[in-house]
Design an enzyme around this catalytic site. Structure first.
Site, PDB file in Angstrom:
ATOM      1  N   ASP A  92     -38.923  31.640  11.924  1.00  0.00           N
ATOM      2  CA  ASP A  92     -40.050  31.149  11.141  1.00  0.00           C
ATOM      3  C   ASP A  92     -39.627  30.377   9.900  1.00  0.00           C
ATOM      4  O   ASP A  92     -38.656  30.707   9.249  1.00  0.00           O
ATOM      5  CB  ASP A  92     -40.920  32.314  10.665  1.00  0.00           C
ATOM      6  N   GLU A 342       5.457   0.375  23.761  1.00  0.00           N
ATOM      7  CA  GLU A 342       6.736   0.553  23.077  1.00  0.00           C
ATOM      8  C   GLU A 342       7.896   0.686  24.050  1.00  0.00           C
ATOM      9  O   GLU A 342       7.719   1.033  25.220  1.00  0.00           O
ATOM     10  CB  GLU A 342       6.694   1.758  22.120  1.00  0.00           C
ATOM     11  N   HIS A 461      -5.814  10.374  30.619  1.00  0.00           N
ATOM     12  CA  HIS A 461      -5.987  11.573  29.797  1.00  0.00           C
ATOM     13  C   HIS A 461      -7.360  11.667  29.147  1.00  0.00           C
ATOM     14  O   HIS A 461      -7.550  12.332  28.147  1.00  0.00           O
ATOM     15  CB  HIS A 461      -4.825  11.776  28.814  1.00  0.00           C
ATOM     16  N   ASN A 462      -8.308  10.977  29.750  1.00  0.00           N
ATOM     17  CA  ASN A 462      -9.685  11.024  29.260  1.00  0.00           C
ATOM     18  C   ASN A 462     -10.594  10.814  30.447  1.00  0.00           C
ATOM     19  O   ASN A 462     -11.085   9.723  30.682  1.00  0.00           O
ATOM     20  CB  ASN A 462      -9.899   9.854  28.286  1.00  0.00           C
ATOM     21  N   MET A 513       4.589   6.946  16.562  1.00  0.00           N
ATOM     22  CA  MET A 513       5.508   5.827  16.758  1.00  0.00           C
ATOM     23  C   MET A 513       6.871   5.995  16.088  1.00  0.00           C
ATOM     24  O   MET A 513       7.708   5.119  16.173  1.00  0.00           O
ATOM     25  CB  MET A 513       4.863   4.509  16.362  1.00  0.00           C
ATOM     26  N   HIS A 536      -1.971  16.087  25.927  1.00  0.00           N
ATOM     27  CA  HIS A 536      -1.947  14.640  26.172  1.00  0.00           C
ATOM     28  C   HIS A 536      -1.215  13.865  25.089  1.00  0.00           C
ATOM     29  O   HIS A 536      -0.946  12.690  25.238  1.00  0.00           O
ATOM     30  CB  HIS A 536      -3.356  14.101  26.330  1.00  0.00           C
TER      31      HIS A 536
END
Lengths: 613, 137
Positions: A92, A342, A461-462, A513, A536
């Site tokens: 309420d 990379e 991975h998605n 990186m 991941h």
């Protein structure tokens, strides 16, 4: 939150409240403490309330706060059944002035008088365990105040007008409005988050002649399998046939060659031109097979791509024209954000299979590519979240969070989404395949020799996938959602390609990186505990804005050079946001999964030449 | 009228304010393109008519921004000069003007994946209309 340790690296959130299954987090003590720092664990609980969920709502050690689902979240839902069992708890809001603004989910406010007088049928927000949750108005009434009316104004300018007996949430619990004095901390809401605001003034309001009541339902147990917020990105690793030693003094030249060959960042135009709708339809249905036909892939590449590079069930009529409009000029582009390409050096191998099965020796050079289905996939995701929010009422779904939008998997909308998502997965494979070819050519041209990258493996991975898993001793068809998590099937699994049958499906876990990335393989524990899934990536620790501030004035090139990395990005901020300190260490994340018996490390890579959007 | 970007783990949020609803939508369009690139010297050379429909005001804002984002991905147009012609709770019609993105003249910032519903809110004035939008990066 109550966490129970159930294994060396496994923590359980026991089933409570609306949870249908317990939550399980893979982490060591340190990673667990990091996960507690944001709302990711709450999201594990939210996912556990969705109907059709089986066994556990899981979180990998790289978990962090996402939209709806946590990133690093894995959950499997029964493919056919969607259980709806509405329940209701009365709640309420007593006797407030008519101009009191009631918060609506995601879209501003509506006055209490309007809610009562218009018999408002939509959702409003209420507070459950310190969180804003939507609920529906069951009944409303207006009347003359039975008690004196007071007005509270807080330091931030928020205002409550109500009868003295109206309950208000203070830091010491619920109190009658009449007993709240200046300085008392009361709950207030800013952008969906609750904070404690101090009362600045209390005045009498005899002029208020009408107050309003609403009673709301607070339903639980009525979500349907879904949470399909996915962007289909993935990652691949290729052998290059090069040795690190032979590239000495050429890192900068290589980075520049790659940067010029692979379109990156905002507005990077496709190196293969804008494709026609017909070609687009072929790409999204055939996936990497299209790339073979057009000279961007070899049959061996297909064999070493999850699902052979073609996700079944893709219907080109499922994605909208808008999705095609966004994506057809972007095939073979990297994008920005955390996507990258990379060159890495193999710095460590963990067993003889690294060489005997994967052909990897210390000092070898590998190519890593991380990107997804670009604007095509983003648009599919966006439109489906939007549509699922709109149709939620049809399936009696109340959304705790609009980003957790979902539909029953077996419904026409659910099927249409799975089909569109398959299209996006196929697009992503073509994209990574084309980039692999562009990169190989650029490296070859730069070194004056033929370089043909050979794909070791490519993983999504998605993604959400229909798979068979053992649940309560029986094999069941389930839809496994891996949101920032990777499939990791063990040795002998029928879907693991022949070459890797004896070691398990390869998984690439990219780090940041500056630090290491890892090649893993799935272990039998993954099938028992995580629906064949592992981590991941490293998992973000610091926000983009925070990184920009931290890195202000820092010579990013010099910092990375000190780590042995030559990098080129489109903008300074895209580098600052992705600096190693923004992430957890992928080494710890992968170690946890190994200790838990889910996946095993095969080789460790360290980057030396990186391009970013 | 104004916009302020704020942090959201991995993404970009923006707080908007304007004296009118129309102004809020124009400012939101500008903020979207400012997230993508520096629009400081984008001239209004080409225009696109943008229509969007939503379930309510916030949803309409979300759909409107998403439409601008689609135009950028498809045509590479930065359209930060937005004039709103028609606007109510559920529809918006606007003209957005600008020019083709040229990386040599317009410093690129980041790609946007989507305009999310996360923390999405529009609060009507007076005095000021305000809104919060989070872009998925």
């Amino acid at each position: 939150m109550d966490l129970k340790r159930v294994g060396d690296c496994v923590w359980e959130i026991p089933k409570s409240g609306a949870m249908r299954v317990p939550g399980r987090i893979y982490a060591d003590k340190r990673l667990l403490d990091l996960a507690k720092g944001d709302k990711a664990l709450d999201q594990v609980v939210n996912v556990a309330t969705l109907p059709g969920i089986v066994k556990w709502s899981l979180a990998m050690p790289d978990i962090h706060w996402g939209y709806g689902f946590p990133i690093g979240g894995v959950a499997a839902f029964d493919a056919d059944e969607g259980v709806i069992s509405p329940g209701g708890v009365g709640y309420d809001i007593n006797c407030l002035a008519g101009d009191t603004q009631v918060l609506l989910p995601g879209s501003g406010t509506r006055s209490l008088s309007e809610i009562v007088e218009s018999r408002y049928q939509g959702e409003i927000l209420h507070l459950v365990d310190g969180e804003m949750r939507p609920t529906r108005v069951r009944a409303g009434l207006s009347r003359a105040p039975g008690n004196p009316v007071r007005e509270l104004v807080t330091v931030s300018g928020r205002r409550v007008v109500g009868t003295e007996d109206h309950l208000i949430l203070t830091r010491d619990g619920w109190r009658e409005l009449g007993s709240v004095a200046r300085g008392v901390r009361i709950a207030a809401v800013q952008s969906g988050d609750v904070f404690w605001d101090a009362v600045e003034s209390v005045t009498s309001r005899p002029d208020v002649t009408r107050v309003y009541d609403i009673e709301v339902e607070s339903p639980h147990h009525n979500f349907v399998a879904g949470g399909l917020v996915v962007h289909n990105c993935g990652v691949r690793v290729c052998k290059t046939g090069l040795r690190f030693d032979e590239l000495e003094g050429k890192h900068k030249k290589l980075v520049n060659a790659l940067f010029n060959a692979v379109p990156t960042g905002v507005g990077g135009d496709s190196a293969i031109g804008r494709l026609s709708k017909e070609d687009g339809a072929r790409i999204v249905t055939q996936g990497a097979k299209w790339a073979v036909e057009h000279g961007y892939a070899t049959p061996a590449d297909l064999e070493h791509t999850e699902d052979g590079g073609t996700m079944p069930g893709a219907d080109p009529a499922a994605p909208s024209d808008t999705a095609f409009r966004r994506g057809m000029g972007q095939v073979g582009t990297l994008g920005s954000g955390n996507h990258f390409l990379e060159l890495d050096r193999v710095v460590e191998v963990y067993g003889p299979e690294a060489e005997s099965v994967f052909g990897l020796r210390e000092g070898d050079v590998v190519l890593l590519i991380h990107c997804g289905s670009r604007g095509f996939g983003y648009q599919i995701c966006d439109e489906n979240v939007h549509d699922f929010v709109k149709i939620a009422h049809r399936y009696h779904i109340d959304l705790v969070d609009k980003q957790l939008a979902c539909a029953p998997a077996a419904s026409p909308e659910g099927r249409q989404y799975l089909s569109a998502m398959a299209c996006a997965a196929n697009y992503a494979w073509v994209n990574r395949q084309v980039i692999q070819t562009l990169a190989g050519k650029a490296i070859g041209d730069c070194l004056g020799k033929k370089v043909e990258p050979e794909l070791i493996y490519d993983v999504c991975h998605n993604i959400a996938k229909v798979e068979e898993h053992e649940v309560d001793g029986k094999m069941r068809k389930v839809i496994v959602h891996r949101k920032g998590a990777t499939r990791a099937f063990p040795p002998g699994h029928p879907l693991t390609p022949g070459k890797y049958k004896e070691v398990g499906q390869p998984v690439l876990v990219p780090g940041d990186m500056g630090r290491s990335s890892y090649l893993l393989t799935g272990l039998p524990g993954a099938m028992k505990e995580t629906f064949g899934s592992t981590c991941h990536g490293a998992g973000r620790l610091a926000s983009r804005g925070e990184m920009n501030r931290r890195m202000s004035g820092v010579d990013l090139d010099a910092e990375l050079r000190a780590m042995g990395v030559t990098v080129r990005g489109k903008t300074r901020s895209s580098l600052a946001e992705e600096m190693p300190s923004a992430y957890k260490d992928a080494g710890i994340v992968t170690e946890v999964m190994e200790r838990a018996g889910i996946s095993k490390r095969i080789a460790k890579f360290v980057p030396f030449a990186v391009i970013k959007g | 009228m104004g916009y302020t970007f704020f942090d959201h783990t991995g993404d970009i949020g923006v707080d908007l304010e304007a004296p009118t609803a129309q102004g809020l939508f124009s400012t939101a369009g500008l903020a979207l393109f400012e997230a993508i690139a520096d629009t400081g010297n984008v001239e209004p050379r080409v225009t696109r008519t943008v229509r969007a429909e939503g379930e309510d005001r916030a949803d309409t804002l979300n759909r409107f921004l998403q439409e601008l984002l689609v135009i950028f991905d498809e045509e590479r147009l930065l359209l930060p000069h937005v004039a709103v012609h028609e606007l109510d709770e559920r529809t918006v019609v606007a003209t957005a003007a600008g020019e083709k993105y040229d990386p040599d003249r317009h410093e690129g910032r980041t790609e946007l994946k989507a305009v999310t519903w996360h923390q999405l809110a529009v609060t009507p004035g007076p005095p000021l209309w305000t809104a919060r939008v989070v872009f998925d990066v």
